[in-house]
Scaffold this active site. Structure first.
Site, PDB file in Angstrom:
ATOM      1  N   GLU A   1       1.989   0.024  -4.822  1.00  0.00           N
ATOM      2  CA  GLU A   1       0.608   0.867  -5.090  1.00  0.00           C
ATOM      3  C   GLU A   1       1.782   2.318  -5.667  1.00  0.00           C
ATOM      4  O   GLU A   1       1.592   2.944  -4.164  1.00  0.00           O
ATOM      5  CB  GLU A   1       0.050   1.162  -4.358  1.00  0.00           C
ATOM      6  CG  GLU A   1      -1.371   2.082  -4.424  1.00  0.00           C
ATOM      7  CD  GLU A   1      -2.674   2.537  -3.906  1.00  0.00           C
ATOM      8  OE1 GLU A   1      -3.222   2.846  -3.532  1.00  0.00           O
ATOM      9  OE2 GLU A   1      -1.545   2.175  -2.633  1.00  0.00           O
TER      10      GLU A   1
ATOM     11  N   ASP B   1       0.760  -1.271   0.017  1.00  0.00           N
ATOM     12  CA  ASP B   1       0.135   0.005  -0.419  1.00  0.00           C
ATOM     13  C   ASP B   1       1.073   1.378  -0.102  1.00  0.00           C
ATOM     14  O   ASP B   1       1.948   1.120   0.418  1.00  0.00           O
ATOM     15  CB  ASP B   1      -1.345   0.311   1.341  1.00  0.00           C
ATOM     16  CG  ASP B   1      -2.035   1.017   1.074  1.00  0.00           C
ATOM     17  OD1 ASP B   1      -2.790   1.034   0.469  1.00  0.00           O
ATOM     18  OD2 ASP B   1      -1.878   1.262   2.439  1.00  0.00           O
TER      19      ASP B   1
END
Length: 543
Positions: A270, A202
Protein backbone atom coordinates in the site's frame (compact mmCIF):
# COMPACT_ATOMS: atom_id res chain seq x y z
CA UNK A 1 -1.26 -26.16 -5.22
CA UNK A 2 0.42 -25.35 -8.52
CA UNK A 3 3.69 -23.49 -8.17
CA UNK A 4 3.21 -20.85 -10.84
CA UNK A 5 5.73 -18.14 -9.90
CA UNK A 6 3.55 -15.59 -11.71
CA UNK A 7 0.26 -16.56 -10.00
CA UNK A 8 -0.15 -13.01 -8.70
CA UNK A 9 0.07 -11.30 -12.09
CA UNK A 10 -3.45 -10.35 -13.06
CA UNK A 11 -4.88 -12.13 -10.01
CA UNK A 12 -8.21 -11.11 -8.50
CA UNK A 13 -7.84 -10.70 -4.74
CA UNK A 14 -10.81 -10.56 -2.36
CA UNK A 15 -10.26 -8.49 0.78
CA UNK A 16 -11.75 -9.76 4.04
CA UNK A 17 -12.11 -7.45 7.02
CA UNK A 18 -12.37 -10.22 9.63
CA UNK A 19 -14.23 -8.26 12.31
CA UNK A 20 -17.08 -7.81 9.87
CA UNK A 21 -17.21 -10.94 7.73
CA UNK A 22 -18.82 -13.74 9.75
CA UNK A 23 -19.22 -14.30 13.49
CA UNK A 24 -19.01 -18.00 14.37
CA UNK A 25 -19.38 -17.80 18.16
CA UNK A 26 -22.11 -15.25 18.76
CA UNK A 27 -20.03 -12.47 20.32
CA UNK A 28 -20.92 -9.90 17.67
CA UNK A 29 -17.45 -9.85 16.10
CA UNK A 30 -16.32 -11.76 13.02
CA UNK A 31 -13.60 -14.36 13.39
CA UNK A 32 -11.41 -16.88 11.57
CA UNK A 33 -13.83 -19.79 11.77
CA UNK A 34 -16.44 -17.48 10.29
CA UNK A 35 -14.11 -16.98 7.33
CA UNK A 36 -13.72 -20.76 7.04
CA UNK A 37 -17.51 -21.08 6.82
CA UNK A 38 -17.74 -18.54 4.03
CA UNK A 39 -14.76 -19.59 1.90
CA UNK A 40 -16.95 -21.66 -0.46
CA UNK A 41 -18.89 -18.48 -1.22
CA UNK A 42 -15.65 -16.63 -1.95
CA UNK A 43 -14.54 -19.48 -4.21
CA UNK A 44 -17.84 -19.20 -6.09
CA UNK A 45 -16.86 -15.69 -7.17
CA UNK A 46 -13.89 -17.11 -9.05
CA UNK A 47 -11.21 -15.08 -7.26
CA UNK A 48 -7.60 -16.21 -7.04
CA UNK A 49 -6.72 -15.14 -3.50
CA UNK A 50 -7.99 -13.59 -0.30
CA UNK A 51 -6.32 -10.80 1.62
CA UNK A 52 -7.22 -10.97 5.29
CA UNK A 53 -6.87 -7.77 7.30
CA UNK A 54 -5.01 -8.09 10.64
CA UNK A 55 -6.09 -10.74 13.13
CA UNK A 56 -2.97 -10.61 15.32
CA UNK A 57 -2.92 -10.05 19.08
CA UNK A 58 -3.78 -6.39 19.61
CA UNK A 59 -5.34 -3.94 22.08
CA UNK A 60 -7.51 -2.93 19.09
CA UNK A 61 -6.98 0.82 19.39
CA UNK A 62 -6.80 0.77 15.57
CA UNK A 63 -8.64 -2.53 15.15
CA UNK A 64 -5.65 -4.80 14.63
CA UNK A 65 -3.38 -2.36 12.82
CA UNK A 66 -1.72 -1.93 16.22
CA UNK A 67 0.02 -5.27 16.70
CA UNK A 68 1.08 -6.52 20.13
CA UNK A 69 2.24 -9.97 18.94
CA UNK A 70 3.01 -10.61 15.29
CA UNK A 71 3.02 -14.39 15.65
CA UNK A 72 -0.26 -15.14 17.38
CA UNK A 73 -3.99 -14.69 16.83
CA UNK A 74 -6.01 -12.34 18.99
CA UNK A 75 -8.51 -14.39 21.04
CA UNK A 76 -11.26 -12.22 19.54
CA UNK A 77 -10.57 -13.93 16.20
CA UNK A 78 -9.73 -17.42 17.43
CA UNK A 79 -6.51 -19.40 17.58
CA UNK A 80 -3.57 -20.38 15.42
CA UNK A 81 -5.36 -23.69 14.82
CA UNK A 82 -8.30 -21.70 13.43
CA UNK A 83 -5.94 -19.89 11.10
CA UNK A 84 -4.54 -23.24 9.97
CA UNK A 85 -8.12 -24.20 9.11
CA UNK A 86 -8.41 -21.06 6.98
CA UNK A 87 -5.27 -22.04 5.07
CA UNK A 88 -6.31 -25.66 4.63
CA UNK A 89 -9.85 -24.82 3.49
CA UNK A 90 -8.76 -22.03 1.14
CA UNK A 91 -6.09 -24.16 -0.49
CA UNK A 92 -8.54 -27.03 -0.95
CA UNK A 93 -10.78 -24.59 -2.81
CA UNK A 94 -7.91 -23.33 -4.97
CA UNK A 95 -7.64 -19.97 -3.20
CA UNK A 96 -4.34 -18.39 -2.16
CA UNK A 97 -4.16 -16.69 1.26
CA UNK A 98 -2.48 -13.31 1.74
CA UNK A 99 -2.30 -11.72 5.17
CA UNK A 100 -1.95 -8.08 6.15
CA UNK A 101 1.47 -7.39 7.66
CA UNK A 102 1.77 -4.10 9.56
CA UNK A 103 5.52 -3.59 9.73
CA UNK A 104 5.96 0.17 9.97
CA UNK A 105 4.77 0.35 13.58
CA UNK A 106 3.55 -1.77 16.48
CA UNK A 107 1.22 -1.25 19.39
CA UNK A 108 2.70 0.46 22.43
CA UNK A 109 1.73 -2.79 24.19
CA UNK A 110 4.18 -4.83 22.11
CA UNK A 111 6.98 -6.29 24.28
CA UNK A 112 9.52 -4.70 21.94
CA UNK A 113 8.24 -1.21 22.70
CA UNK A 114 7.84 -1.87 26.41
CA UNK A 115 11.52 -2.81 26.54
CA UNK A 116 12.58 0.05 24.26
CA UNK A 117 10.89 2.72 26.38
CA UNK A 118 12.25 1.32 29.65
CA UNK A 119 15.65 2.96 29.24
CA UNK A 120 18.06 4.49 26.75
CA UNK A 121 20.58 1.65 26.99
CA UNK A 122 18.59 -1.61 26.84
CA UNK A 123 18.91 -4.14 24.00
CA UNK A 124 15.96 -2.67 22.11
CA UNK A 125 16.56 0.98 22.98
CA UNK A 126 17.04 1.86 19.30
CA UNK A 127 14.29 -0.36 17.85
CA UNK A 128 11.89 2.61 17.72
CA UNK A 129 12.38 6.20 16.56
CA UNK A 130 13.40 8.21 19.62
CA UNK A 131 14.60 11.82 19.52
CA UNK A 132 15.51 14.65 21.85
CA UNK A 133 13.19 17.59 22.35
CA UNK A 134 14.09 20.96 20.95
CA UNK A 135 15.66 23.32 23.51
CA UNK A 136 12.22 24.81 24.17
CA UNK A 137 10.69 21.37 24.78
CA UNK A 138 8.82 21.17 21.49
CA UNK A 139 8.96 18.11 19.22
CA UNK A 140 12.10 17.45 17.15
CA UNK A 141 10.54 18.61 13.88
CA UNK A 142 7.28 19.50 12.14
CA UNK A 143 6.16 16.00 11.10
CA UNK A 144 2.44 15.37 11.45
CA UNK A 145 0.38 12.27 12.22
CA UNK A 146 -2.19 11.08 9.70
CA UNK A 147 -4.57 10.71 12.63
CA UNK A 148 -4.13 14.35 13.66
CA UNK A 149 -1.62 16.50 15.52
CA UNK A 150 2.12 16.07 15.85
CA UNK A 151 3.75 12.79 14.82
CA UNK A 152 5.77 12.96 18.04
CA UNK A 153 4.69 11.85 21.52
CA UNK A 154 6.57 12.73 24.71
CA UNK A 155 7.67 9.87 26.95
CA UNK A 156 8.49 10.93 30.52
CA UNK A 157 10.45 7.77 31.26
CA UNK A 158 13.10 8.22 28.58
CA UNK A 159 12.63 12.02 28.53
CA UNK A 160 12.46 11.81 24.75
CA UNK A 161 9.89 11.95 21.98
CA UNK A 162 8.96 8.89 19.95
CA UNK A 163 7.62 8.93 16.39
CA UNK A 164 4.09 7.77 15.53
CA UNK A 165 2.76 8.35 12.04
CA UNK A 166 -0.65 7.18 13.18
CA UNK A 167 -2.08 6.94 16.73
CA UNK A 168 0.10 7.81 19.72
CA UNK A 169 -0.35 4.15 20.70
CA UNK A 170 1.30 3.09 17.40
CA UNK A 171 5.02 3.87 17.77
CA UNK A 172 7.10 3.62 14.61
CA UNK A 173 9.81 1.00 14.31
CA UNK A 174 13.32 2.21 13.45
CA UNK A 175 14.24 0.69 10.08
CA UNK A 176 17.76 2.12 10.36
CA UNK A 177 18.39 -0.61 12.97
CA UNK A 178 19.45 -3.93 11.32
CA UNK A 179 18.06 -5.96 14.22
CA UNK A 180 14.60 -4.58 13.43
CA UNK A 181 14.96 -5.89 9.88
CA UNK A 182 15.91 -9.32 11.19
CA UNK A 183 12.99 -9.47 13.63
CA UNK A 184 10.44 -8.50 10.99
CA UNK A 185 11.86 -10.94 8.44
CA UNK A 186 11.44 -13.64 11.09
CA UNK A 187 7.78 -12.65 11.33
CA UNK A 188 7.39 -13.10 7.57
CA UNK A 189 9.08 -16.53 7.75
CA UNK A 190 6.76 -17.60 10.58
CA UNK A 191 3.66 -17.07 8.46
CA UNK A 192 5.19 -18.36 5.23
CA UNK A 193 6.14 -21.58 6.98
CA UNK A 194 2.55 -21.77 8.22
CA UNK A 195 1.35 -21.79 4.62
CA UNK A 196 0.45 -18.24 3.64
CA UNK A 197 0.95 -17.38 -0.01
CA UNK A 198 1.81 -13.73 0.39
CA UNK A 199 1.29 -10.44 2.12
CA UNK A 200 -0.53 -7.18 1.82
CA UNK A 201 1.98 -4.71 3.25
CA UNK A 202 0.33 -1.88 5.15
CA UNK A 203 1.79 1.61 4.62
CA UNK A 204 4.80 0.18 2.76
CA UNK A 205 6.34 3.59 2.05
CA UNK A 206 6.24 4.61 5.73
CA UNK A 207 8.84 2.08 6.89
CA UNK A 208 11.92 4.31 6.77
CA UNK A 209 12.26 7.89 7.99
CA UNK A 210 14.93 10.50 7.37
CA UNK A 211 17.74 9.79 9.81
CA UNK A 212 18.53 13.51 10.10
CA UNK A 213 14.90 14.28 11.04
CA UNK A 214 14.69 17.20 8.63
CA UNK A 215 11.51 19.28 8.54
CA UNK A 216 9.04 18.65 5.74
CA UNK A 217 8.59 21.70 3.50
CA UNK A 218 5.12 23.22 3.02
CA UNK A 219 3.16 22.05 0.02
CA UNK A 220 1.83 24.45 -2.58
CA UNK A 221 -1.91 24.75 -1.72
CA UNK A 222 -2.72 24.17 -5.39
CA UNK A 223 -1.23 20.67 -5.09
CA UNK A 224 -3.19 19.58 -2.02
CA UNK A 225 -5.38 16.51 -2.45
CA UNK A 226 -7.18 14.31 0.05
CA UNK A 227 -6.53 10.76 -1.09
CA UNK A 228 -4.20 9.84 1.80
CA UNK A 229 -5.80 11.95 4.53
CA UNK A 230 -9.18 13.72 4.70
CA UNK A 231 -9.33 17.30 3.49
CA UNK A 232 -9.82 18.64 7.03
CA UNK A 233 -6.44 17.21 8.11
CA UNK A 234 -3.45 19.61 7.88
CA UNK A 235 -1.32 16.55 7.08
CA UNK A 236 -2.16 17.47 3.49
CA UNK A 237 -0.37 20.80 3.86
CA UNK A 238 3.13 19.31 3.89
CA UNK A 239 5.28 17.80 1.17
CA UNK A 240 6.24 14.55 2.86
CA UNK A 241 9.86 14.32 1.77
CA UNK A 242 11.40 13.19 5.02
CA UNK A 243 8.89 11.33 7.18
CA UNK A 244 8.26 8.57 4.59
CA UNK A 245 9.16 7.24 1.13
CA UNK A 246 12.87 7.33 1.82
CA UNK A 247 15.29 5.59 -0.60
CA UNK A 248 16.71 3.39 2.17
CA UNK A 249 13.40 1.54 2.19
CA UNK A 250 14.51 -0.47 -0.83
CA UNK A 251 17.15 -2.19 1.31
CA UNK A 252 14.50 -3.80 3.49
CA UNK A 253 12.17 -4.62 0.59
CA UNK A 254 14.94 -6.56 -1.15
CA UNK A 255 15.55 -8.55 2.02
CA UNK A 256 11.85 -9.32 2.31
CA UNK A 257 11.62 -10.46 -1.31
CA UNK A 258 14.55 -12.81 -0.73
CA UNK A 259 12.72 -14.37 2.23
CA UNK A 260 9.54 -14.78 0.18
CA UNK A 261 11.16 -16.27 -2.91
CA UNK A 262 11.60 -19.90 -1.75
CA UNK A 263 7.91 -19.98 -0.81
CA UNK A 264 6.69 -18.67 -4.19
CA UNK A 265 4.97 -15.93 -2.18
CA UNK A 266 3.84 -12.55 -3.49
CA UNK A 267 3.26 -9.18 -1.87
CA UNK A 268 1.17 -6.14 -2.64
CA UNK A 269 2.23 -2.91 -0.97
CA UNK A 270 0.00 0.00 0.00
CA UNK A 271 1.60 3.25 -1.18
CA UNK A 272 0.17 6.24 0.66
CA UNK A 273 1.57 9.35 -0.99
CA UNK A 274 -0.33 12.28 -2.47
CA UNK A 275 2.16 13.55 -5.02
CA UNK A 276 4.38 10.58 -5.90
CA UNK A 277 2.19 7.50 -5.38
CA UNK A 278 2.55 6.06 -8.87
CA UNK A 279 6.28 6.83 -9.04
CA UNK A 280 6.82 5.01 -5.76
CA UNK A 281 4.72 2.12 -7.06
CA UNK A 282 7.11 1.94 -9.99
CA UNK A 283 10.19 2.09 -7.76
CA UNK A 284 8.97 -0.62 -5.40
CA UNK A 285 7.92 -3.11 -8.12
CA UNK A 286 10.79 -2.66 -10.58
CA UNK A 287 12.77 -5.74 -11.54
CA UNK A 288 12.50 -9.10 -9.80
CA UNK A 289 14.09 -8.39 -6.41
CA UNK A 290 11.53 -6.00 -4.87
CA UNK A 291 7.76 -6.30 -4.38
CA UNK A 292 5.61 -7.92 -7.04
CA UNK A 293 2.75 -5.42 -6.82
CA UNK A 294 1.80 -2.13 -5.20
CA UNK A 295 -1.27 0.04 -5.25
CA UNK A 296 -1.52 3.78 -4.99
CA UNK A 297 -4.73 5.70 -4.31
CA UNK A 298 -5.59 6.99 -7.80
CA UNK A 299 -8.67 4.76 -8.21
CA UNK A 300 -9.57 5.15 -4.54
CA UNK A 301 -10.12 8.84 -5.26
CA UNK A 302 -13.05 10.93 -4.15
CA UNK A 303 -14.26 12.07 -7.55
CA UNK A 304 -15.77 9.61 -10.01
CA UNK A 305 -13.09 8.77 -12.57
CA UNK A 306 -13.77 9.99 -16.07
CA UNK A 307 -12.49 8.34 -19.23
CA UNK A 308 -9.81 11.01 -19.42
CA UNK A 309 -8.73 10.51 -15.82
CA UNK A 310 -8.45 6.72 -16.16
CA UNK A 311 -6.42 7.16 -19.34
CA UNK A 312 -4.18 9.67 -17.58
CA UNK A 313 -3.55 7.25 -14.71
CA UNK A 314 -2.84 4.30 -17.00
CA UNK A 315 -0.50 6.39 -19.14
CA UNK A 316 1.35 7.55 -16.04
CA UNK A 317 1.76 3.95 -14.88
CA UNK A 318 3.21 3.01 -18.26
CA UNK A 319 5.61 5.94 -17.93
CA UNK A 320 6.84 5.43 -14.36
CA UNK A 321 6.19 1.72 -13.74
CA UNK A 322 6.76 0.07 -17.11
CA UNK A 323 8.95 -2.51 -15.37
CA UNK A 324 6.56 -2.94 -12.45
CA UNK A 325 3.03 -4.05 -11.74
CA UNK A 326 0.05 -2.22 -10.30
CA UNK A 327 -2.86 -3.59 -8.30
CA UNK A 328 -6.13 -1.69 -8.58
CA UNK A 329 -9.02 -1.26 -6.16
CA UNK A 330 -12.09 0.96 -6.03
CA UNK A 331 -12.93 0.25 -2.37
CA UNK A 332 -11.27 -1.04 0.78
CA UNK A 333 -11.55 -0.78 4.56
CA UNK A 334 -10.16 2.78 4.62
CA UNK A 335 -12.36 4.64 2.12
CA UNK A 336 -16.03 5.32 1.51
CA UNK A 337 -17.51 2.50 -0.57
CA UNK A 338 -17.30 3.45 -4.23
CA UNK A 339 -21.00 2.90 -4.91
CA UNK A 340 -21.59 5.90 -2.62
CA UNK A 341 -18.34 7.79 -3.10
CA UNK A 342 -18.96 8.12 -6.83
CA UNK A 343 -22.79 8.06 -6.59
CA UNK A 344 -22.96 5.25 -9.13
CA UNK A 345 -26.05 4.05 -10.93
CA UNK A 346 -26.43 0.27 -11.48
CA UNK A 347 -25.14 0.53 -15.09
CA UNK A 348 -22.12 2.51 -13.87
CA UNK A 349 -21.38 -0.08 -11.17
CA UNK A 350 -21.35 -2.76 -13.85
CA UNK A 351 -19.26 -0.65 -16.20
CA UNK A 352 -16.60 0.01 -13.59
CA UNK A 353 -16.51 -3.69 -12.70
CA UNK A 354 -15.97 -4.66 -16.32
CA UNK A 355 -13.27 -2.01 -16.66
CA UNK A 356 -11.44 -3.27 -13.57
CA UNK A 357 -11.25 -6.78 -14.99
CA UNK A 358 -9.91 -5.54 -18.31
CA UNK A 359 -7.25 -3.13 -17.02
CA UNK A 360 -3.58 -4.05 -16.89
CA UNK A 361 -2.68 -5.00 -13.34
CA UNK A 362 -4.05 -7.17 -10.57
CA UNK A 363 -7.36 -6.37 -8.90
CA UNK A 364 -8.65 -6.14 -5.33
CA UNK A 365 -12.32 -6.53 -4.48
CA UNK A 366 -13.47 -5.42 -1.03
CA UNK A 367 -16.03 -7.57 0.74
CA UNK A 368 -19.56 -6.49 -0.11
CA UNK A 369 -18.72 -4.47 -3.20
CA UNK A 370 -19.88 -7.46 -5.25
CA UNK A 371 -23.30 -6.82 -3.69
CA UNK A 372 -23.23 -3.13 -4.55
CA UNK A 373 -23.31 -2.16 -0.87
CA UNK A 374 -23.50 1.59 -0.29
CA UNK A 375 -21.64 3.34 2.52
CA UNK A 376 -23.46 2.92 5.84
CA UNK A 377 -24.45 5.86 7.99
CA UNK A 378 -23.01 5.27 11.46
CA UNK A 379 -24.08 7.65 14.20
CA UNK A 380 -21.50 9.22 16.52
CA UNK A 381 -22.70 7.10 19.47
CA UNK A 382 -21.97 3.91 17.49
CA UNK A 383 -18.66 5.13 16.10
CA UNK A 384 -15.62 2.94 16.74
CA UNK A 385 -12.95 4.42 14.46
CA UNK A 386 -10.57 6.79 16.31
CA UNK A 387 -9.95 8.61 13.03
CA UNK A 388 -13.62 9.53 12.72
CA UNK A 389 -13.93 10.44 16.38
CA UNK A 390 -10.98 12.85 16.00
CA UNK A 391 -12.33 14.68 12.93
CA UNK A 392 -16.11 14.34 13.42
CA UNK A 393 -18.35 15.60 11.88
CA UNK A 394 -16.41 16.95 8.87
CA UNK A 395 -14.89 13.46 8.46
CA UNK A 396 -16.94 10.58 9.81
CA UNK A 397 -14.17 8.01 9.76
CA UNK A 398 -14.04 4.57 8.22
CA UNK A 399 -16.79 2.73 10.07
CA UNK A 400 -19.28 3.26 7.25
CA UNK A 401 -17.38 0.85 5.01
CA UNK A 402 -16.67 -1.61 7.83
CA UNK A 403 -20.17 -2.61 8.90
CA UNK A 404 -20.88 -6.36 8.92
CA UNK A 405 -21.33 -8.35 5.73
CA UNK A 406 -24.97 -9.16 4.99
CA UNK A 407 -25.72 -12.78 4.20
CA UNK A 408 -29.47 -13.14 4.78
CA UNK A 409 -32.60 -11.02 4.64
CA UNK A 410 -34.34 -12.70 7.52
CA UNK A 411 -32.81 -11.17 10.65
CA UNK A 412 -31.53 -7.84 11.90
CA UNK A 413 -27.86 -8.82 11.71
CA UNK A 414 -28.14 -10.12 8.16
CA UNK A 415 -26.92 -13.58 9.12
CA UNK A 416 -23.62 -12.13 10.30
CA UNK A 417 -24.11 -12.98 13.98
CA UNK A 418 -26.53 -14.38 16.54
CA UNK A 419 -25.50 -11.70 19.04
CA UNK A 420 -28.14 -9.15 20.09
CA UNK A 421 -25.64 -6.38 19.30
CA UNK A 422 -22.83 -6.46 16.74
CA UNK A 423 -19.61 -4.48 17.01
CA UNK A 424 -20.96 -2.06 14.40
CA UNK A 425 -24.67 -1.94 13.58
CA UNK A 426 -25.92 -3.68 10.45
CA UNK A 427 -27.66 -1.08 8.26
CA UNK A 428 -31.25 -1.98 7.54
CA UNK A 429 -30.88 -0.82 3.94
CA UNK A 430 -28.15 -3.44 3.39
CA UNK A 431 -30.46 -6.38 4.13
CA UNK A 432 -32.19 -6.14 0.76
CA UNK A 433 -28.75 -6.45 -0.87
CA UNK A 434 -27.71 -9.56 1.07
CA UNK A 435 -25.97 -12.52 -0.56
CA UNK A 436 -29.18 -14.52 -0.22
CA UNK A 437 -31.17 -11.84 -2.05
CA UNK A 438 -28.49 -11.36 -4.71
CA UNK A 439 -28.14 -15.05 -5.48
CA UNK A 440 -31.90 -15.27 -6.10
CA UNK A 441 -31.93 -12.25 -8.45
CA UNK A 442 -30.55 -13.00 -11.95
CA UNK A 443 -30.01 -9.28 -12.48
CA UNK A 444 -27.99 -8.70 -9.29
CA UNK A 445 -24.51 -7.21 -9.47
CA UNK A 446 -22.86 -10.30 -7.97
CA UNK A 447 -23.49 -12.28 -11.16
CA UNK A 448 -21.86 -9.52 -13.20
CA UNK A 449 -18.77 -9.77 -10.97
CA UNK A 450 -18.61 -13.51 -11.56
CA UNK A 451 -18.92 -13.08 -15.31
CA UNK A 452 -16.31 -10.30 -15.46
CA UNK A 453 -13.84 -12.33 -13.37
CA UNK A 454 -14.45 -15.37 -15.57
CA UNK A 455 -13.76 -13.32 -18.71
CA UNK A 456 -10.48 -12.13 -17.20
CA UNK A 457 -9.39 -15.67 -16.40
CA UNK A 458 -10.36 -16.93 -19.85
CA UNK A 459 -7.94 -14.61 -21.62
CA UNK A 460 -4.19 -14.37 -20.92
CA UNK A 461 -4.15 -10.94 -22.56
CA UNK A 462 -6.43 -9.63 -19.79
CA UNK A 463 -4.47 -11.36 -17.03
CA UNK A 464 -0.89 -10.62 -18.04
CA UNK A 465 -0.85 -8.65 -21.26
CA UNK A 466 0.45 -5.26 -22.25
CA UNK A 467 -1.82 -2.24 -22.48
CA UNK A 468 -1.52 -0.41 -25.79
CA UNK A 469 -3.34 2.07 -28.03
CA UNK A 470 -4.79 3.90 -25.01
CA UNK A 471 -7.24 6.49 -26.27
CA UNK A 472 -10.04 8.79 -25.14
CA UNK A 473 -12.74 10.19 -27.36
CA UNK A 474 -15.34 12.14 -25.43
CA UNK A 475 -16.57 9.78 -22.72
CA UNK A 476 -15.21 6.66 -24.39
CA UNK A 477 -12.07 5.02 -23.05
CA UNK A 478 -10.41 2.42 -25.26
CA UNK A 479 -7.26 0.32 -25.31
CA UNK A 480 -5.93 -3.03 -26.46
CA UNK A 481 -4.43 -5.80 -24.36
CA UNK A 482 -1.92 -8.18 -25.94
CA UNK A 483 -0.21 -11.35 -24.72
CA UNK A 484 0.99 -14.67 -26.16
CA UNK A 485 -0.68 -14.35 -29.55
CA UNK A 486 -3.92 -12.93 -28.19
CA UNK A 487 -5.14 -9.37 -28.71
CA UNK A 488 -8.26 -7.89 -27.12
CA UNK A 489 -9.83 -4.55 -27.96
CA UNK A 490 -11.76 -2.88 -25.14
CA UNK A 491 -13.88 0.25 -25.16
CA UNK A 492 -16.24 1.63 -22.52
CA UNK A 493 -18.71 4.49 -22.79
CA UNK A 494 -18.27 6.16 -19.40
CA UNK A 495 -20.98 8.70 -20.12
CA UNK A 496 -24.76 8.81 -20.06
CA UNK A 497 -25.38 9.56 -23.75
CA UNK A 498 -25.14 6.85 -26.46
CA UNK A 499 -22.14 7.08 -28.80
CA UNK A 500 -20.88 5.38 -31.94
CA UNK A 501 -17.28 4.23 -32.32
CA UNK A 502 -15.25 2.60 -35.06
CA UNK A 503 -13.00 -0.17 -33.69
CA UNK A 504 -9.61 -0.87 -35.24
CA UNK A 505 -9.77 -2.63 -38.57
CA UNK A 506 -9.21 -6.35 -38.58
CA UNK A 507 -10.74 -9.75 -38.14
CA UNK A 508 -12.36 -9.61 -34.71
CA UNK A 509 -14.48 -11.99 -32.70
CA UNK A 510 -17.09 -10.44 -30.45
CA UNK A 511 -16.63 -11.21 -26.73
CA UNK A 512 -18.52 -10.47 -23.54
CA UNK A 513 -22.16 -10.82 -24.55
CA UNK A 514 -22.83 -11.82 -20.94
CA UNK A 515 -21.34 -8.44 -19.88
CA UNK A 516 -23.58 -6.48 -22.27
CA UNK A 517 -20.70 -6.00 -24.68
CA UNK A 518 -21.91 -4.18 -27.79
CA UNK A 519 -21.82 -6.13 -31.07
CA UNK A 520 -20.34 -4.45 -34.15
CA UNK A 521 -22.86 -3.74 -36.88
CA UNK A 522 -22.61 -4.75 -40.52
CA UNK A 523 -20.87 -1.44 -41.21
CA UNK A 524 -18.19 -2.25 -38.62
CA UNK A 525 -19.33 0.48 -36.29
CA UNK A 526 -20.29 -0.11 -32.67
CA UNK A 527 -23.15 1.70 -30.93
CA UNK A 528 -22.49 2.02 -27.20
CA UNK A 529 -25.22 2.79 -24.73
CA UNK A 530 -24.39 4.56 -21.49
CA UNK A 531 -21.83 2.55 -19.53
CA UNK A 532 -21.78 -0.13 -22.20
CA UNK A 533 -18.51 -1.85 -23.14
CA UNK A 534 -17.30 -3.32 -26.39
CA UNK A 535 -14.91 -6.28 -26.04
CA UNK A 536 -13.45 -8.05 -29.07
CA UNK A 537 -10.78 -10.67 -29.71
CA UNK A 538 -8.59 -10.47 -32.81
CA UNK A 539 -8.74 -13.83 -34.55
CA UNK A 540 -5.47 -15.72 -34.91
CA UNK A 541 -3.44 -12.79 -33.61
CA UNK A 542 0.26 -13.35 -33.06
CA UNK A 543 2.52 -11.47 -30.66
Amino acid sequence: MAKDPDWWRGAVIYQIYPRSYQDSNGDGVGDLLGIVRRLPYIASLGVDAVWISPFFTSPMKDFGYDVADYCDVDPMFGTLADFDAVIETAHALGIKVMIDLVLSHTSDQHPWFKESRASRDNAKADWYVWAEANPDGTPPNNWLSIFGGSAWQWDGGRMQYYLHNFLTSQPDLNFHEPEVHDALLDVARFWLERGVDGFRLDTINFYTHDKELRNNPPLDPALRTSRTAPAVNPYNWQEHLYDKSRPENLIFLKKLRAVMKPFNAAAVGEVGDEQRGLEILGEYTAGDDLMQMCYAFELLSGDQPTAGYVAEVMAKVEEVAADGWACWAYSNHDVTRHATRWQLTPPALRGFTTLMMCLKGSACIYQGEELGLPEAEVGFDDLQDPYGIEFWPEFKGRDGCRTPMVWERSNASGGFSTAPRTWLPVPGEHLALSVEAAEADPGALIHHYRRAIALRHAHPALMKGTLEALAVEGNVLSFTRRHAGEEIFFALNMGEAPVTITPPAGDWTWLGAELNSAHPGADGKVHLGHWQPCIMLRAKARA
